[in-house]
Design an enzyme around this catalytic site. Structure first.
Site, PDB file in Angstrom:
ATOM      1  N   GLU B  49       5.073   2.453   5.752  1.00  0.00           N
ATOM      2  CA  GLU B  49       3.651   2.146   5.642  1.00  0.00           C
ATOM      3  C   GLU B  49       3.522   0.691   5.230  1.00  0.00           C
ATOM      4  O   GLU B  49       4.021   0.283   4.183  1.00  0.00           O
ATOM      5  CB  GLU B  49       2.960   3.055   4.615  1.00  0.00           C
ATOM      6  CG  GLU B  49       2.698   4.439   5.170  1.00  0.00           C
ATOM      7  CD  GLU B  49       1.795   5.313   4.289  1.00  0.00           C
ATOM      8  OE1 GLU B  49       1.542   6.465   4.688  1.00  0.00           O
ATOM      9  OE2 GLU B  49       1.356   4.865   3.217  1.00  0.00           O
ATOM     10  N   ASP B  60      -7.052   0.549  -4.994  1.00  0.00           N
ATOM     11  CA  ASP B  60      -5.732   0.182  -5.502  1.00  0.00           C
ATOM     12  C   ASP B  60      -5.779  -0.278  -6.948  1.00  0.00           C
ATOM     13  O   ASP B  60      -6.730  -0.926  -7.388  1.00  0.00           O
ATOM     14  CB  ASP B  60      -5.139  -0.939  -4.637  1.00  0.00           C
ATOM     15  CG  ASP B  60      -4.667  -0.409  -3.299  1.00  0.00           C
ATOM     16  OD1 ASP B  60      -3.777   0.454  -3.309  1.00  0.00           O
ATOM     17  OD2 ASP B  60      -5.196  -0.844  -2.257  1.00  0.00           O
TER      18      ASP B  60
END
Lengths: 406, 270
Positions: B49, B60
């Site tokens: 990824e 995040d």
């Protein structure tokens, strides 16, 4: 292009997925989807619940001090030499700005949903103060996220929030302003989604926020219609409001959208000038994109990275704008313009000296443009400027610009 | 059959679990990324990824936020990320690459252009954190038409109806976010994850990858036991941050971190 809007068309917006035309929507990580859908469902139910509305109206009257006056600025009108200038005095609300209309409504929603922990983002600190205020009153735990740059330039509001019992979290990421505060509030929400209600301060964010914040702020425009009819027997010719995220503007405009003879002007922060790139005027100089849960006009670079913004006013220093404004721009119903920092400061000084009303630097943008516009209009026309907040919080900034240490 | 489906099927036939490391493209700088991708494969990665840096990575935690800042400082645009995959693909025709990021850089490039470039570069899947299936009607079909798998997230808060609906919009695998929180933020409750993933398996036939909170061989094995693959992100990105000025030490550190996870996952085969 301009479209005649009917009440029926307006009722259908946003659509079931929160879209205003191609704008709005719900662009968030999966963890938040269930909360947003629950909030939407509950809000749509409570919106027409007489008990909820009665509680909201009562708080607006007894706690906020509504209706806010519609004031005829006679001397300013005479000096400007054009349309009659009237001021919608949101600066007189409890806590000093329109923001409290929305926090009262959302805190009520939080209570109905049984959430005990409140989070909010803030730029100038007005929304943070308004949130901390309702949390103090309802005994709710309050966390406010604020960029460290904004904490520096709005220290008075930071202290107010602390006095009110809120925890102020300094946000050090990115540009350290409102957009980054919103990022961190979203991050907190994802981590505490079960017990936390996020009181978003403007008509941006994922559906249903643009809808419910607009509904709560629409009290401004509803009152104004009535007050205008009572005072002069007709509706105004032009409405002027500043636009950061756009909550005071949409609150003022929304009840007039179907009145095509009422011209609407949203004033963005032109910063050092649109041509310098140092501004916060996505409707005037940005393009559509996706940020903070909705598709709207954004300030971004050619690669889709969000651009840094500049405005003398922390509350307008945001690279996006509410999706309903984006839609109103594209269909041509509202006009979006900008004034520079310097023009806004002139507006601040002018209203202060001529009418004895010190507007917030955000609202000073609307004042500056409103004066320009009024001078081009006829004497029998009527223009209303939304004085969305008062300027006490900005005294330090103004003094600093004047080279004075307080 | 897409490259992702092929790899996951082979692993399943062998009774093995996929190891899916995440790094942010362009971190610590764009010249390192392709080399790091090859190093990840050598250390045992089945799928990579690759994060597309964004200025406002709302989902995040601080570790990946800082990685985005480092990558953006070096001008890592989406176009450049796609070029990195093309370069990687020239010498590794087998390892699937999934781009993971936020919608706006793709919207700015234009979805059609992006889908075409991505297919040309040999990108196998696209995971857009802030794009739920409800908003993906115009986007996901452009990927599917080019044999790129649209991969969507499932969360602990996702209802059964949504798990079914999201799975219908997904191909390749679904990504189960193991915790309520941002990346790199909390340690996972393995029993809770096991219970939820077993439930997801009842509702979809797609392979289920689990990410967020996997930091070492022990958690990787525990999660691998109940899922089809484990996704490891922040702990790798944190390693990149600590060794950003020394490429050789960085590759060794990444290998030292990832390889034991590979071993622990393969030890599950018995």
């Amino acid at each position: 292009m301009s479209v005649k809007l009917t009440e029926e068309m307006l009722k259908a917006l946003p659509d079931a997925r929160g879209h205003f035309g191609t704008f709005g929507g719900r662009f968030v990580s999966e963890t938040l989807m269930d909360s947003l859908m629950t909030l939407e469902k509950e809000y749509l139910r409570l919106k027409d619940d007489p008990d909820f509305q009665a509680a909201f109206d009562k708080d607006l009257a007894d706690y906020v001090g509504r209706p806010s006056p519609l004031y005829f600025a006679e001397r300013l009108t005479r000096e400007t030499g054009g349309a009659q200038i009237w001021l919608k005095r949101e600066d007189l609300n409890h806590t000093g700005a329109h923001k409290v209309n929305n926090t009262i409504g959302q805190a009520l929603l939080a209570s109905f949903l049984g959430k005990k922990r409140i989070i909010a983002e803030t730029g100038a600190g007005q929304h943070g103060v308004a949130t901390a205020t309702v949390c103090a009153r309802l005994g709710l735990e309050c966390h406010v996220f604020m960029g460290s740059e904004d904490i520096k330039r709005q220290s008075l509001n930071v202290y107010r929030m602390k006095l009110l019992g809120a925890t102020v979290h300094s946000v050090e990421s990115g540009t350290k302003t409102l957009k980054d505060a919103m990022n961190d509030a979203m991050r907190d929400w994802v981590a505490n989604v079960d017990d936390t209600f996020y009181i978003i301060g403007t008509v941006a964010g994922p559906h249903p926020y643009p809808l419910l914040v607009r509904d709560f702020q629409s009290v401004i425009g509803r009152e104004l219609r009535q007050q205008s009819m009572d005072a002069v027997g007709r509706l105004p010719d032009a409405l002027v409001a500043c636009v950061g995220g756009g909550s005071n503007a949409i609150g003022m405009f929304y009840p007039f959208l179907a009145d095509e003879d009422v011209q609407l002007y949203g004033v963005e922060a032109g910063g050092f000038g649109i041509e310098t790139g140092q501004h916060a005027a996505p409707l005037c100089a940005g393009r559509p994109g996706v940020l903070h849960g909705n598709r709207t006009y954004l300030m971004e670079d050619e690669n889709g990275q969000i651009a840094g913004t500049h405005s003398v006013s922390a509350g307008l220093d945001y690279p996006g704008v509410g999706p309903e404004h984006a839609w109103l721009k594209d269909i041509g119903r509202a006009n979006y313009v900008s004034v520079t920092d310097d023009e806004a400061l002139d507006g601040f000084r002018r209203l202060t000296r001529v009418e004895g009303i010190m507007p917030a630097l955000e609202s000073a943008h609307a004042v500056a443009y409103g004066l320009k516009l009024a001078s081009t209009m006829d004497k029998d026309q009527m223009l209303v400027i939304n004085v969305s907040g008062r300027g006490d919080k900005d005294i330090h900034t103004i003094a600093q610009l004047d080279g004075i240490e307080i | 059959m897409s490259r992702i489906e092929g790899v996951l099927k082979t692993l399943k036939d062998q009774g093995r679990k996929a190891l899916i490391p995440y790094i942010t493209a362009g971190d610590p700088n764009p010249d390192e990324t392709v080399g790091l991708m090859h190093a990840l494969v050598s250390a045992g990665a089945d799928i990579i990824e690759l994060g597309v840096p964004f200025s406002d990575p709302m989902a995040d935690g601080p570790v990946i936020q800082l990685a985005c800042e480092r990558a953006l400082k070096h001008g890592t645009s989406l176009r450049r990320v796609v070029a990195m995959v093309k370069e990687f693909r020239a010498t590794d025709p087998d390892t699937p690459v999934v781009l993971m990021g936020y919608l706006n850089p793709m919207e700015a490039m234009g979805y059609e252009t992006f889908a075409t470039l991505a297919a040309d570069a040999g990108i196998d899947g696209i995971l857009t954190v802030d794009l739920p299936p409800e908003e993906a009607d115009d986007v996901a079909p452009l990927f599917s038409a080019r044999d790129i798998d649209p991969i969507f997230l499932l969360a602990p808060t996702t209802t059964d109806d949504r798990i079914r609906a999201i799975s219908e919009h997904s191909s390749g695998y679904v990504y189960y976010v193991s915790i309520k929180g941002v990346t790199g933020s909390a340690t996972i409750d393995v029993d809770e994850v096991a219970r939820k993933v077993a439930h997801v398996h009842e509702l979809t036939a797609l392979p289920v990858g689990v990410g967020f909170g996997i930091r070492d061989a022990k958690t990787a094995a525990a999660v691998g036991r109940v899922s089809d693959g484990v996704i490891v992100g922040s702990v790798l990105v944190d390693t990149i941050a600590r060794h950003q000025t020394d490429p050789a030490a960085l590759r060794k550190a990444l290998t030292d971190l990832l390889h034991p996870m590979r071993v622990a996952l393969d030890d599950l085969v018995h």
